[in-house]
Design an enzyme around this catalytic site. Structure first.
Site, PDB file in Angstrom:
ATOM      1  N   ASP A 205     -27.241  -2.066  63.260  1.00  0.00           N
ATOM      2  CA  ASP A 205     -26.071  -2.016  62.386  1.00  0.00           C
ATOM      3  C   ASP A 205     -25.875  -0.570  61.928  1.00  0.00           C
ATOM      4  O   ASP A 205     -26.425   0.346  62.522  1.00  0.00           O
ATOM      5  CB  ASP A 205     -26.251  -2.971  61.206  1.00  0.00           C
ATOM      6  N   HIS A 228     -24.803   1.158  64.855  1.00  0.00           N
ATOM      7  CA  HIS A 228     -23.382   1.508  64.825  1.00  0.00           C
ATOM      8  C   HIS A 228     -23.134   2.962  64.449  1.00  0.00           C
ATOM      9  O   HIS A 228     -21.976   3.387  64.403  1.00  0.00           O
ATOM     10  CB  HIS A 228     -22.644   0.607  63.827  1.00  0.00           C
TER      11      HIS A 228
END
Length: 280
Positions: A205, A228
């Site tokens: 993430d 991410h």
């Protein structure tokens, strides 16, 4: 900050060992009461105080360590802290929470294991099973330093920093299986002054997420991935959000990330224009 930490280490520090308060390192017994008693006495000590978690493994339900405290307080984790697999034993979407404290150090070389993978398996066929719990939350902390710790397998995010002033995160490793959900590394909001350096984050993430009201952030020598990348936002979902400004990102490495540094926004109309400014 480094010189100040050295001064604290050299000063006469009172040690409050959790095992002296009844903590049992058997990997099964909940030690929340013992940890909170040790924190309470350390917080009331007139001078530098250290809550010491010795080596070995301790299970801990949701705990809230509240200030204000009377002096510099160190939370020294030498052992392994494990969250319970059963999410019903945790509350408020949080595992460990520090609040309203000035001059706080969290360190020790130990490990915090959220046991997120085991919780996901337990909740797999139960739609009412709440699995998203943040490993460590800092609310309204001033002059905080988090260093030399390992965070693994969180049930949700690893750090939330809210309403804080002058926070530092250094020499940390933060990892979670890529299929665990919503496992942001460090999420910051309504905070002025954050330094993140020499941190390795691989959670699948956002490595760092900066949302409403984040100001004066220095991010350097961070290894990010898989995940991410480093994000500003998402911003603009709700009226009343505050500008994000003065963000410096340098000398970082991104491997296996979908982005480097990005700004995320919602396509929603706002009554007041929201700004992001001064990015380097």
């Amino acid at each position: 900050m480094h010189g100040l930490l050295v001064w604290i280490a050299e000063a006469q520090t009172k040690i409050f060992k959790v095992t002296d308060y009844g903590a049992i390192a058997d990997g099964k017994k909940d030690n929340s009461v013992a940890f909170l008693k040790a924190w309470s006495d350390a917080c009331e000590w007139n001078g530098p105080a250290t809550v010491l978690i010795p080596e070995r493994t301790y299970v801990l339900r949701t705990v809230i360590f509240k200030g204000p405290c009377k002096g510099w307080t160190t939370f020294q984790i030498k052992g392994v802290l494990k969250a319970p697999i059963d999410p019903s034993l945790l509350t408020d979407q949080t595992w460990i929470n520090f609040r309203y404290t000035d001059q706080l150090i969290v360190t020790g070389g130990g490990t915090l294991d959220g046991q997120g993978s085991s919780t996901s398996k337990k909740c797999k066929n139960n739609p009412n099973c709440q699995i998203l719990f943040t490993t460590m939350v800092f609310d309204f902390i001033t002059n905080g330093n988090v260093n030399k710790l390992h965070f693994i397998d969180s049930k949700g995010g690893h750090f939330i920093v809210f309403g804080c002033e002058n926070m530092s995160f250094t020499n940390l490793t933060i990892s979670a299986p890529v299929d665990n959900r919503n496992t942001d590394g460090i999420k910051i909001s309504h905070t002025n002054g954050t330094n993140i350096t020499s941190v390795k984050i691989g959670t699948g993430d956002d490595c760092v997420a900066m949302i409403s009201g984040t100001k004066k952030v220095q991010i350097s020598n961070v290894f990010c991935g898989p995940g991410h990348g480093i994000s500003v936002g998402s911003l603009g979902k709700n009226d009343g959000e505050i500008d994000v400004e003065d963000i410096v990102v340098k000398s970082c490495t991104f491997i296996g990330t979908s982005n480097g540094l990005r700004i995320k926004t919602w396509a929603a109309p706002l009554k007041k224009t929201l700004y992001t400014s001064n990015f380097v």
